[in-house]
Every structure is written in structure tokens, then in C-alpha cells.
Design an enzyme around this catalytic site. Sequence first.
Site, short mmCIF file in Angstrom:
data_model
loop_
_atom_site.label_atom_id
_atom_site.label_comp_id
_atom_site.label_asym_id
_atom_site.label_seq_id
_atom_site.Cartn_x
_atom_site.Cartn_y
_atom_site.Cartn_z
N GLY B 18 11.57 -14.47 4.05
CA GLY B 18 11.74 -14.68 5.48
C GLY B 18 11.64 -16.17 5.71
O GLY B 18 11.26 -16.92 4.82
N CYS B 19 11.97 -16.65 6.91
CA CYS B 19 12.04 -18.09 7.05
C CYS B 19 12.04 -18.54 8.50
O CYS B 19 12.22 -17.74 9.42
CB CYS B 19 13.31 -18.64 6.43
SG CYS B 19 13.44 -18.32 4.69
N ALA B 20 11.88 -19.86 8.68
CA ALA B 20 12.12 -20.51 9.96
C ALA B 20 13.19 -21.56 9.72
O ALA B 20 13.21 -22.20 8.68
CB ALA B 20 10.85 -21.17 10.45
#
Lengths: 152, 370, 506
Positions: B18-20
Amino acid sequence: MKRVFVNEEWCLGCRLCEYWCANANLGGKTASDMVRNLKGRKINARIRVEDGANDGKINFAVQCRHCYDPMCVKSCISGALSISDGVINVDTEKCVGCFTCVLTCPYGCVMPSDDGHVVQKCELCLSNAVGSPACVEHCPNHAIVYEERGVL
Amino acid sequence: MIPLRHPPLEGQIRIPSGCAISGVFHKDGKTESGRRIIDSIALMHDRSNGLGGGFAGYGIYPEYKELYALHIFYLDQNVKQDCEEFIREHFDLANAGEIKTRNIAEIRDAPKIWRYFIFPHAYKLDSSELDEREYVAECVFAINRRFEGKAAVFSSGKNMGVFKANAFPEDVGRFYMLEDYSGYAWTAHGRYPTNTPGWWGGAHPFSLLDYSVVHNGEISSYDANRRNVEMFGYDCKLRTDTEVITYIFDYLTRREGLTFEEASAVVAAPFWSTIELMPDDEKEFYTYLRKRYHALLINGPFSIILGFTGGMLVLGDRLKLRSMVVAEHGDTFYAASEESAIRLIQPELDRTWAPDAGEAIIVKLYKEGE
Amino acid sequence: MENGKIYLSPEYEVVRSDEKCIRCRVCERQCADDVHYYDADADRMCALDENCVNCHRCVSVCPTHALKIKVSENRFRENDNWSDTKVREVYLQANSGGVMLGAMGTPLKYPTYWDKILINASQVTNPSIDPLREPMETRTFLGKKNQKTVRDADGRLVTKFTSPQIELDAPIMFSAMSYGSISYNAHASLARAATELGICYNTGEGGLHEDFYPYGANTIVQVASGRFGVHADYLMAGAGIEIKMGQGAKPGIGGHLPGRKVGPDVSRTRMIPEGSDAISPAPHHDIYSIEDLRQLVYSLKEATAYRKPVIVKISAVHNVAAIASGIARSGADIIAIDGFKGGTGAAPSRIRDNVGIPIELALGAVDSRLREEGIRDEVSVVVGGSIHSSTDVVKAIALGADAVYIGTAALLALGCHLCRSCHKNNCNWGIATQNPTLVKRLNPDYGARRLVNLVSAWKHEIMEVMGGMGINSIEALRGNRLMLRGVDLNEKELEILGIKYAGESI
């Protein structure tokens, strides 16, 4: 009104309809009912398979057409035959066994019952345990159908 | 917990994450330092877990803007000489040096990080019968293959650069001293892998030539896409979604000559049920792209910011399974996983909106090179 | 005893519960093999076990469930080396002096790789998709995809797709089964079902009956080595043309439709004299090499003004990957590969049971090879030869197929009970026969309905499985081998299939 129709193109002449008819009209519904009802007995079904011409390649199951203007009802001397909601029924209490109807039915679809004192005919299984035509339910090739086709 | 003694390298294991992500783009060509993009990505600290962060800046090397800037990690210093020999063999070298970094407590295991400003040898390029960009890309692949696990080219565009590390993105920004660079566009990435990537090459952005991709999501079409682009010579060594997405865009735009709008319609194609409702010419357009590039449709959640020379592309998947907010203020365009990451650095905005599923937002400089 | 029958005891035993039998004689009327008869003197039903092929027609129609067919318990002296089957086959051949004939796919126990492949699903990091709430796309286009993208003078993308394509609503087609090997009603069922489903059925090598031209948009017309029923209108009638080079059940072997099956209708459709044997030569006598194939491919394209995609169907043999690569460069639009477990109306059973390779491995090898050579988009790949269920379809697509052919499964839907006696023209289910009294046992209204049900059910299941993987379009599944894991497979098998072992994560 829905009626039973037979498509001779798909009738195989297997006579399963006759047996399921006989079973239904003896109060049976299942395979084991059939064993109980029909074992050792000559059946007297209300649908009959005619084996036609062409080397037996054409077969046709026949049962009461439930005519709009039925000869059988007209000819009944005792009022045993009547039409209700399009279905022609026999009241065996009233039937005197004169068999006039047997003679007048152009399709040969009214016949003496086993005891020979009254007549019997297809009543679409509406009042027996099956509740809808047993011949239709058990036709292996969908040659017998129960459907609305309007006024014939 | 006992740490794995030899954690698997990126590429030896497939790591969903997952990430920003965040991006800033000045359409008027104005430049800014890396400060604000660091602040923006730092706000989304909880969307990453310290196992990867990075930035891409565009317009940061104006003095060398005609040259390709290679950024290389030397994980094993012994190969540096061989690697440089390879570079000299294929390129004219204008400048080389270690990329300046700040010594900080949060980043300890840094490899040697070098930068080379280069241009293809004229006669080598000629005899290769490749176009210039293809030549550079092939050389990048060759270095990464030859020195696999020992050296990695992680940035190879003109007048742009990628800066990444195995840490929280705000620490990565400080480490690389991004406040000293100045660019018209910045993208940033904070990573939340569900596994243990062992090395820096796996951090994002992923980049090839001037394309850089920051990506949030996990694509379920990965192997269908990978096996298709590998047919065209893209060696998907890192086994990451971002890598394959970058290659897809490179293939579609550079090799097949599609526009970014068209390429977006390939990777986030409208559903057939939507296409059927379109006017005839549009229907034929989308049907063509879906049939022709069927294996490059991306499934599964993603939102990406793709940076390229003079522009930025923002795209989300066809079901909108990952967040993405974009905004405008004057001539500046913003995009981020969360609106707060934009508001923090630009509280007043003319317009903010969430793009539709599969809708590509493309911004470009008003004038090339302005 | 004449013809050595003394050596052959009945394989099956008709077991009748006298308690349940009501002497309705339906079994007798429905058995075309003359097994059942009524002994009026004893008032009982009897059976000639030696005639029974275990097709279950009598069992199915018996209204009181009085019948079952048992494999005879009669056994030769135990012998793990010489099984009863092997001994019987020697007796049969000593009797007849002929090759062993069989029908349908091989019944022998070879590994089924589909059952050793497991499918992935999304958990946490990537959401699964509910096909009841979100679009789930199974639409498939078969044909060349590698068209050069060009722009017109104004710089606009030219969006006309020049390579002809076959469009399918689901990645499933009905395999080639000729009119002759199967009945008119079986063909009618397949044609109607394919049309309703938005997929294709395949004429096989027997031509296209004039009644079925209206279903042309959902028909693949086949051109086989016998060229039966091939003419210009026929080629133009279908959605695509298939050159049959081989069949999985009988690689390297031609076909033989006995003259007794060539009645007036079959004769007209095949364009051969009534009552004559229809013999398909083993090779196409105008194709002795790959460059000859190219000529036929382009002859067919010329004959159809380049409007019909050409499929080349081969059986999966040892060198299938190289052959497929050759076909991909021959101008063909689609390669169909038939695995060695594929069915047939009749084949020498030694060939059927021993020649060819499993479709799973063939597919693994072909898809990998075409990609290594960078020509995977030159052709679509269709596989058949024992696709048993929707998950076999999913696995085939993920291994790299564009679509599958189903033959046996389709026949089962029509009532086939896999008695493997198709070559006898006596099919009690009205499928593999030209005998009019038997053909009428398959009512195509009902047959088509059952085929539509089957494929719709599979499509639903495919969509569920895709959704579980977080995939909402079939093209994202195609060749997505990372979605598969092997169990009970050795290193070499994994390598050929191009998949990892269960528990491996890359």
C-alpha cells in the site's frame, strides 16, 4: 386455459406417459408409489400412445383435448360429464355407465374404468396428488407440453 | 523479532504494498525546491511503514538539460569500476560525482550513490541502429542485468532525477537534501510493503528515461501485463507493479506512439457496457485500443502519478479502488492520495476534485521548456 | 462358436430388481442394442447382457428405478501385468483381425494437470470484486492483435481493425463435431445454443447443413483433409474458417465415416454420393510442409476476401511449440490445439490412448514459445481436449489460452453418458447416430436449453473466480500465470507450465 399438447416429432413411443398417468390416477406420485400401484396390474391409462405409420417411426400420445364444444358432455344422459373452468370432469357418482360418451368422443379419449361400471378420462391431474399433468412432467423428450395456446 | 539474515531482494520476491503518493506541477514552468513535496508526503506518514520512500524532480538539472542523468546505487563497491567502464564505453561522460547526502540517524545502510551526466557516443549510437532514447534504455537494462544485485541504475532521464531510499519518505527527502534542488514538477512516494524488501532499488519512484511512476495499489493483472511487455524486451527484474506500469507507458507512448490520453485508455479501459453507449467514433476508438492492446489493460487497484518531461499524468483504476485527489491553484496543479496532503502545502485552492474511475488527468507546461 | 465369441463374456451385467419391475417394457422400447426383452410365458423382463454398452438409457428411463448396470464381476485369474482389458483386447483382435476401434477421449489413467493447478484469490492488499455488483467482462476477441498502430494525415489514430476477429461473449466454443458423426438434432442444439450464448460452434469436417446457414455468425466452418462440403458459400457462411490438420484423439490419422451413416441429408451436406464411405486422408494431400499450409491459409483468405479469420487446428504432439510457431508465421489468425485426451466419434483406440501429449503441457509450451519469439499477438490460441469445468477454463486462460473448445462436456449436456460407442451408429441418446428413430430422442429445444444452461453456469463460475482474484476483465487473466500454483508436480512439469509451486510467493 392451459392444455396438454403432444408434438409427434419428439414423441418416442416409450409409453412412460401411460404409466405415470395410471400411477397418478391411482393416487401415486413417486417411483415407489408406482411399484405399489402398478406391480402385477394391467394399466388403464387416460393417455394412450398411438404407434403410427412409417415403420413405427411416428408415435403420438393422445388424451382428452378438453374441447370447447365437447361431444361427450352433450351426449351424457346423466349429467356426469361437466365443464368447469374449461376442464371436462366426470362425476363417477352420477355416471350410469351407458358409455354413450365413449362412442361419441372423436379422439377415443373417454374410456371405461377398470371396474367397467363408469367412465374415466384425463382431468389434467388437477385433482390428484400430482396436481399437474403427470405425463408432461415425466416425458423424457419434452414431447408432451402443458401450455396456453389460446382458443383452438 | 530476529531479523532475517539475508532478506530476499526485490525481484527475488513479489511484494504487494500500500502507499501514499503526492505530486506538484507548475504549468507556467516556475520552479520550487523539494521542501513542500516533502511536507506533503510527510503528512501521510501512516500510509507508509518506513520500508521505502522516494521523489522525482523535473527541471532540476538545467545546466545539463541536454544530457541524460544516470543515478546509480553501488551496493557492492567492487563493481563500480566495471560499471563506469561500461558507461564510458557507451557514452560521452560530461560529469560524474557522488550525489550529496546528509548524514541522518534514520538512514544508516546507504549504498554509494553516484550521478553521471552522459550522452551516447555518436558512432556507437549510429552503429546500434537504435534511436537515441532506445539506446539509452537498452544500456540501462544492460547495466542492471550485468550487475544485478550489485549496482542499479534508478534514474536515467534528461533534466530530471529520482531520489529514493529504504526509509520513510520525509527522511529520504532530508537525506538527499532536496531543499537544494529546484524543479517545475515533483512527485513523491511513501511505501507500505507487506514484506521485507532488502534493498534500495525497490523503493519508488520507478523510472526509465524521463518517465517516473509513483503508484499506490496492487495490480491483479501483473503477470498478464509483465509477460506481454517482456515480449518487447522489457526485463521486469524487480517484479513490482510500478516497474511494469512504467514499462507499459514507455511502450505505448514511446514505442507505439500513443498519446498519454490514449495510453490511459488502454491501461484503464472503459467497460464494454460503457463503450456500447458511446457515439460511433468513440466506440470504435475505445474498441480498437481494447482489442489491439488487450494484454496491457491493468486490473486491480491503482492510482498513479506519472511524471514525464514537461508533463504529469494522474490516473486511477477502472473501479476507483484507490484514493486520488487533484487540485488547482493558479498555474499550479496538485495530486495526492489525500486532500489534506495538498491543503497542508496550499491551504487555498481554486478547485479540488476526485477524478472518475479510469479518468486520466494530464497537465503540461504551457510552453515546452518555459 | 462362430467368430470366437466363446472367449468374450459380457462386460456388463444388467441387474433388475424384480420387486420394482412393473413390466412396463420402457427399457425394451428404448434400448437400441436389443438388450431387454419380455418373456410373456414367464411374465418377466430378461436381458442379453452381452449386447449392453452401459449407456444408461434404460436406467434413466425406468420409471421405478428397477435397473442398474454393473461391471461384470466375472474376472480372469488375478494378474497385475495382464489386466482383464488387455486380455479381452487380445481376444477381440484374434477374433476380428482388425484394429481396435474406440470413441470419445481416452479412458486410461493419465495425469490431469488441471487438477494439480490451484488458483489465487485476493486477501487484504487487493480487494476481490463481486460480480453481482460490478461489471465482470468475459468478452473475448480471437484473431491477430499485432496490427500496426497508425495515424491519419491529421494525426488521428486510425481505429479500423483490419484483421478479422471472432467475438465471443465467453471464452468458450463448442469443438468441431461433424454432421455425420453426430446427428442433425445435435447440430441444431449446438447451433442454437451458440447463437443464444454469443459464442461459436464448429461444423467439423462434414459441411454445413442448409438449415443451419442462419446460424452462420456463430459457426466456425471447418476445412479438413477430405474437403467435405467445402464451397464458396460455405466458407463465407461462418464467423471463421478452421483448417483441421489434426485431432487430439487421433494425431496423424484421418477419418472414416462409414457409408451406412451417409444418408440423403449427410450426402447432400458433404457433397458425396449416398451410402459411400467418407474418408478423410491422414494428411492434407496439398500440405506436406509449413509453406504448403501458408498457401492454403491464403487460398481461404483470398476466397473470402480477407474477411474471415483462419484457424489452424493441430493435435498436441511432442514438437507442438515449434509447430505452433510455424503456424503463427503462416498467416493463420488462430491456432487451435487439441490435447491427446480429446474426444472423437471413432478412432483406432491404440492411437487414441497412446499418441500425443496432454493439453496443459502443450499450452504451457506453446504460449511460452510464442512469447519468447515475440509473436504471441500474431495469433490467438484456443485449446481443447478434456476441459471438464469452469475452473479448467480459468486455468487454461491463465496459462495463456485465449479461449477453449469444449466437446465432450457439450455432449454430456445433451445427454451423452460416455459409453464410448459412438462408432456403432446406435447412440441411444440420439447424438452420435443417423438412425431417425434414435435421432428424434434428442429434442433440440431442450438440447439447446441445456447447453445454454451449462455454458451460462460456467460463465457465472468463471466470473466468481475472476472476481476472487481481483480481476474484472478476461484479458487481465490471460497468460497471468502468477495466479496459478502447482501441487503434486515435479520441477520439470512446473517449468513447462511456467508456474510456481504452492507456497512459493514470487
